[in-house]
Each structure stands twice: as structure tokens, then as C-alpha cells.
Design an enzyme around this catalytic site. Structure first.
Site: not given
Lengths: 257, 257, 257, 257
Positions: B165, B174, B200-202
């Protein structure tokens, strides 16, 4: 979050099979719970290096007997080991100028002045060593102590004198490293904390870091930017040493952080 | 410097006394020489995490029997363990655009296109999963794969899908993180490689790094500067994973590097 | 966000009053809108260094006449100036081994092999120089070109040959810097991009960066970690050079980024 | 290396052709030698931002008349400008606890205690503001001042209150950022110095930096490692502000360093 008391063992010995097993078995048999163990084999020297930390709570050997009880195993494995507990106190400050006398005194720390000139250097260092010995000093920190220590002093505290050099060693050994860095036009300046040996700026490195500079920075800017860096790098090295996280190995160190 | 073949064991189990002793004893009894062992107890979960690497040369258990012979001990200690050997190959590349088809093909790597639209996403992901399974894929790397994976995909490869990311997570979760960073006026931008979870992105973070920017940098400059950073951070994460150096632990990872 | 065409002027001349005023007045009189100007006076040499970038849209002097129209002012002020536009193309690749021939060819870039031995070095370099001249090469990038360039080559492209050295110069000059770094036990390794001069690893530094290492890293690990670093540092230097952001000044550079 | 006295002008105005020319012409006409000028056009707001520093030695306008003589040009160009000279003094320390009273007093700096509770906050802040005004304070530094300033306070010193937040903003806004970072399992922690606005941790960022952490670090370790980082990042921000190197521009800052 209460801290449990722990003990730390630092081990250095010739590599052989079963070292981890024998050391951890020794602790397990005495009801010690290992909370962190880390080891490494140095490829150059063939030395096995280990740091193991365990809870003292429930450990069957009283604190003061640990060294003696571990000794037979250490001897059999030809180990050099050190164990101890955290942390340190600042017992005294030595300077060769009286200028900053008021600062340590504000914090209640004894301050001793030993003015040093080429002629009296060896003599003054002998007095300093006597003072250190009398106060049972374990660690000497050279913070902007702009004198090169004599060989006798360096030998008296092997791997127990930490210096901060204001460059990214081995670049810019010796005096005025910021001026050297300025002249060479580097884009980063560094600081290096290391144990002191008889050879100038050549001892085992504990920690290094850098900060970015530009063509706009004068030598004075380098000195200012480097000052913060030096403090941080020196503080980290002292913290690592006091936490028994530095294992010297020849010209180098293993850092168990 | 010839490399000796080694085996690596990754262990995760409830903490209890004697774990290091029992595991290292097991290896010692079978004539295994530990060249690197590192463990850690996670304070939040109470889990004991360990990575141990030993020489296969002289080890009495044949490589293919190690898992079976270790199983009784693992069961007794309620361990989850994984063992394996390095390194990986790039078996295939999946994309939802055909644009870069020629690049992997130049290097002889099969390239598969699965165009994805909101309507066909679940269906296409099922086909992708079938392809991965058929090719016995161990690790999926999302390199600028600008689609959010569906929950079934994420669940099929727990802690085996690595995403990059282009921000310093958890900042700028995001889409369009560089635009977000530009709008906020930060002085550093980051990149984060992490395992993919359904959220998401976690997922657990494997590696992060940053690069300095200034007010002079446009969004395009951030994208260019970040591109190099993303590559390096993703490459480090894949290298750590393939070296069995990442031990996931709940929402986090322990990195034994 | 469409990019407007811009022109860039790099200026280096003895410092004197009114330089910024005269240069910006020249642009203003010709309806040029400055979008970025940055200058610096080098304290050591007394040189005034300036980079100014302005919009070509609406500028009254046609692009091809700018140099001629600026010449009288430049002469009066004893300026050395350079102007130009972005960016570059990779015209050709020269190697002294044929091994990687297929890689540039995959991307349609001509590849030339000049095997170099001590006996034919000067002769081969002359052929390389002829090839560069014939192709109107502006910038030579030494990417892992493991030969020391002869003095004639270095002199032919002053401040137009960029080398990447895999250490934090001036530490570890010369061959095998990663081995040197390993032997010294440093905690960070670096990479340095610099212009090539006749003296080995001594030219003006353009960019440097570092990556952290530990006692666990073998020489092979240093080489792997350094490889990513070298790429990034070299790419940054080339980007700075192509953007007319590097102003050499004696042994150093001013970077207007 | 003696320092010459210099003056610094910070300019912010709508972009228009000829700004650099007019400002530098004004200085040149008055025999001012520019030693450093740097400007930038903010693409979002269309503002022209400039910092120019020139030698006072030989400058024809007396120091105290510079602002008045520059005013007509500033008005014509719709400039907001600020000029001044370095550096600052620590006039007083305000705390809502008496605990550390002895530290500033050791250095001869007045110390004022305003205990703050939810009920008396607005009232106490009014008293603090009165004290600041009475002492002609230019810059307020919040060093671990763990209270959110009320909107009236923030409005009274726009872009003149510097806070240090112990995270890499905008990650981990609000209280206990180290605990948040620990829970998320990040591999780097940060610190951010920014101007205070009415919205919590949302003002223009001046400087940020990070330090690497690992799974071995407890929350206490993060706090210790972050403490050094906070000091350095705050010191850099204060130094940039006092050197007139920070030009706020909407939600962001341009840093002319």
C-alpha cells in the site's frame, strides 16, 4: 503494567552442538521461564553468541547464587559469560574544564575537574582511573570528551568505555569531522557510538545513524544538526549496553535488541 | 563461501515453561546444530513465538521425515508450526489488463488476464483461485493490483497474500493515498507491505519505510518518489516471508530478521 | 493536471550585487513567468549559483533563440550558464561483457560490447568515446561498470558521467566496499552517486542514502540490501541531473530540488 | 568565520509576472546583496511564496525603516510579508503542574503554574493569554502540554503555536498515539511538529521524522524511543520557525531550508 524482575545472561563461547539445549535446560530445570532468547554464530570467529532473559519470579536459584551455580556449565563449555541487572546511575562527571560545573551540580551529581595538558596527561589519567575504581564505576561515557584516551586508560575498561564520534565511521576519523564532511560535500552526516580501544575511532561500533544535509548548510549548521544526532545515538548505545544487549565479538558487536 | 543446507522451524503456541529447552533438546538429540534461534513472547496474546534454523548436514532425521518426527512434541505443546526451505519461483502473473503482457513473457513467465468489472468480480476471482490452486501457489503478491480482493479470496490464503500500500499505514487508507498525502501536506511519504485480510488495508504489517518530500513536490513527484519506495518495501516483505522470518500473531507480525 | 512547457537556466558566476535582479528582470521584460527560482552563494569559492525555471507559454523569445539572447548578459556577468529541457532517452548500452545483452535488446535499446583487458583498455575506451560522440550522448551512467575509467574518458565528459558507488563515501573507497563494511562492523551501509573525475570515487557527490544492517547480515545480505539502495540512489541522481537540478561547484554540488 | 548581519523577507501574494524581478530590483537599487533567495508557486492556491535574505552591511535603508520603505511595493502586489531577525529567547514557561518547577528555575527562566480542570479551562487560558501578551511573546511551544487548547487561544496566535504530536500524523490522531501504534503493529513510529489550529492535530505540518521499531518493543519502549524523536523534531521546527524558514500556505507549509 508492572515489570517482573528478570535476569539476563550474555554468553560467548566456541560454537558446538547442543549449546542452546544445555543452557535452556539449565534454566528449565530450575523453573526459569525464558521470556526472550536470541543467539547468533559469528561466521568469522566461529563464536556462539547468546543473550537469554528469564523471569526471576519462581526461579529456584537465589539471585546471588546464579553465577556460582552456572559456573560448572560455563567452564565445561569454555564460556565467557556475564549477567546482571538494569539499570545504571550517573555516579560522577569528569571534565578537563570547569565551564559546565554548574549543570551536573544542579542535578546533584559530583563533578571533578582534571585539567589535561600534553605534559600531565598520563598522570591525570592515572588519577581519573583511581577515582573511577574507588567509585566502582562499571561504564565510562565519553560525551564530547575531546581528548584521545591513553592506552592504559583504554585497556583498563575494555568494552566498558563508550565514545560518540560525530561522523559516520570509518569516514572522517580524527579531529573536526564536520569540517571534513563539509569539505567533501557529502549529502548525509552521521554519528557513531563505539567502544574505545587503543586505536583512535577504531573500536567495535554499537550504533550509528545519519541526518540529511544540503549545500545550503554551513559548517555551523552541520554542527547544530549533528548535535541532536550525537545525543540520540549516544543515548541509544548507553541504553543497549545497560540492557546487556551488546555482545562484543572481536572488532564488532552483536546487538540483541 | 558455500551455503550449507538448513532447515527452519517456525513455532507459535501458548507460552509455558521449558519450550526453548524442549525444542532445542529435540534438535540436539538428533545431532542438529542450531545456527540461529530467536524467540519472543507476545504480551497481548501470551503466545510464544520462535524461529529456529539448524544445519541439515549431519542431522539424523531425513528431510522428508522431520515434520512427522516433530509432530508428537508439537501436539503435546499445542504448537502450530511450519517448516520449509528457501526460496521461491515466480510461477505465473495474473492481471486484469493485458497491457504489460510482454514484460513477464520476455522472462518466460506465464501471463493470465482476468478482466474484472463489478458484475463479474466474484466469478473471475473464483477462476483465479482455481488457477492458483492448480499451480500449487504458496504466496500471492499484489503488486499494484488496484482491485480490492473479495472476502473469499482473502480467506483462501490467510497470511499468504502480500499487498503493498503506497502510504504509511494506518494513515491514508484506501484509494489515492498520494493525493491524500499531498492534500495533508505531510513531510514524509511511506509505503507499507502487509498480509491481506478481509478488511481493506488492515492486515498484519510486515515492513514499512518512508522517503522525505517537500512543498515543491507535486502529486506526480510523490508518485515517482513513492514508486521506488514501494518496490523496495515490497521486495523486503517477500524476502522476509520466503525466509520464514515473518510470524503472524493476531493483527501483528513478529519479524525474525 | 496538464504540464506547461518550461525552460530552465542554470547559472554559475562570481558573486556580485544585483544578479538576481538582472536575471529576473531579463525574464520579466520578455514576459516570462518564473515558477521556481532558487539561488545560493558558495562560501568557499564565492560563486553565485542559481537555477531558474519559467513558463515558455507567452515568453516572447522563441525557444531556439533564448541562448543567443541571453548571451550578452551572461558575458557581462562572467556567467557560465546551461539551459535545456527534460527529459532523456536511453540511446545505447555499453558493456565489457555480453552476458546481459538480451535485457536491453528486449526493450529495443542497442547494446555494444567492448571487452576490456589491461592491455587494450585505452584503445577500447577510445572506441567507446567515438561511439558516444557519434550518438550525441549527453550523459553517461556507470551502473555497476566495474572498471575504473581512464583519465581521458573522465575528462571528455566533465560532470556528465554519473557513477554509483556502493558505500557511504568517503568510507570504503575502492573495491569490495561491502566486504570492507562487513569487516568494520558498521550498523548502516550506504550508496553514493557522484560525477566521475580522474580520481577514483572522489568526484562531486549528487546523492547518498543508507540502509540499516545488523550483525546477522552476511556479506551476501549486505550485497542484497545494498542492491536496492544502489538502484534508488542512482535513479535519484539521474533524475536530478536530467531536471537541471545539479549545479557542480568545485568538488561539491548544489542540489536545487 | 564571522557572521554578517542579514535581513530576511517572507512574502506571500497572488502569483503574477515579475514578482521576483520587482522584489530583487528593490533590494538591488538599495545596494542589498542577496545571499539566498528561494521561491515557489503553490499549485493549489496560486500563491507565490518567497523567502529572501540579504546582507545588511552596505544596505542603504536603515534597519528600522525597511518595513515602511517596502510597504508601497507590498501593497501594490497585494503581499503579506513578514521580516525579522534571529534568534529567540525563552521568556517564560507555563505548566498546569508544578512538578518540574525546579528545572526552568535552575536556568533562570520564570515558571508559571495554571492548574487546569474542565471547569476552569477557559478562564485559565484567558490568564495565560494575558501573561503572554504582557511579555510580548512571539512564539508559543507546546512541549508535552497534554491539554487541547481552546479555540480562542488557538486563534490568538495563528501559525505561532508549535505543537509536537508523538505520531506520524495523520495516523494516530488524539490521545495515546504510542498505544495506538502498538495496537496496530506498525514497524515505524513517528513524531510531527505542526502549528496549532482550532481542530485537533490538524494544523500545518512543519517537520516529521520516524524511528524503526520491532515486535520486541513494548509500549514503554515506544515511549522511550519516541521521546528522543519528539525532542529532535520539535527542536527542528522551532529552529525553522525562528529562522523565518516556514511559510504557512493554507493547510500546509513551505519550508525554505
Amino acid at each position: 503494567m508492572a515489570m517482573q524482575p528478570t535476569a539476563i545472561l550474555l554468553v560467548s563461547c566456541p560454537d558446538q552442538k547442543g549449546l542452546v539445549a544445555q543452557i535452556s535446560e539449565f534454566l528449565f530445570q530450575n523453573n526459569g521461564n525464558i521470556i526472550h532468547a536470541d543467539n547468533h554464530i559469528d561466521a568469522e570467529t566461529g563464536l556462539f553468541l547468546m543473550r537469554v532473559e528469564w523471569e526471576l519470579d519462581g526461579f529456584r536459584i537465589p539471585r546471588e547464587e546464579i553465577a556460582a551455580r552456572f559456573a560448572p556449565l560455563a567452564e565445561r563449555l569454555k564460556m565467557q559469560s556475564a549477567s546482571g541487572e538494569l539499570p545504571g546511575n550517573i555516579s560522577l562527571v569528569i571534565s578537563n574544564h570547569a565551564d559546565l560545573q554548574s549543570v551536573p551540580e544542579r542535578f546533584g551529581i559530583p563533578f571533578h575537574v582534571f585539567p589535561i595538558h600534553p605534559e600531565n596527561k598520563r598522570e591525570q589519567e592515572q588519577k581519573e582511573l583511581a577515582l573511577l575504581e574507588k567509585n566502582h564505576i562499571d561504564l565510562v561515557v565519553l560525551a564530547r570528551y575531546m581528548q584521545v584516551l591513553g592506552p592504559e586508560f583504554a585497556r583498563a575498561y575494555p568494552n566498558r568505555i563508550i565514545n560518540i564520534h560525530h561522523s559516520f565511521l570509518p569516514a572522517f576519523i580524527g579531529s573536526r569531522p564536520y569540517h571534513q564532511a563539509y569539505d567533501r560535500g557529502v549529502k548525509l552526516i552521521g554519528a557513531t557510538s563505539h567502544y574505545v580501544t587503543e586505536q583512535l575511532d577504531d573500536g567495535p561500533i554499537i550504533e550509528q545513524d545519519i541526518v540529511r544535509i544540503s549545500h545550503r548548510d554551513s559548517v555551523d549548521d552541520l554542527i547544530r544538526k549533528g548535535r541532536d544526532l550525537e545525543r540520540v545515538v549516544l543515548a541509544r548505545a548507553v541504553h543497549l549496553h545497560l540492557g546487556f544487549r551488546v555482545l562484543p565479538c572481536g572488532r564488532k558487536t552483536a546487538i540483541f535488541d
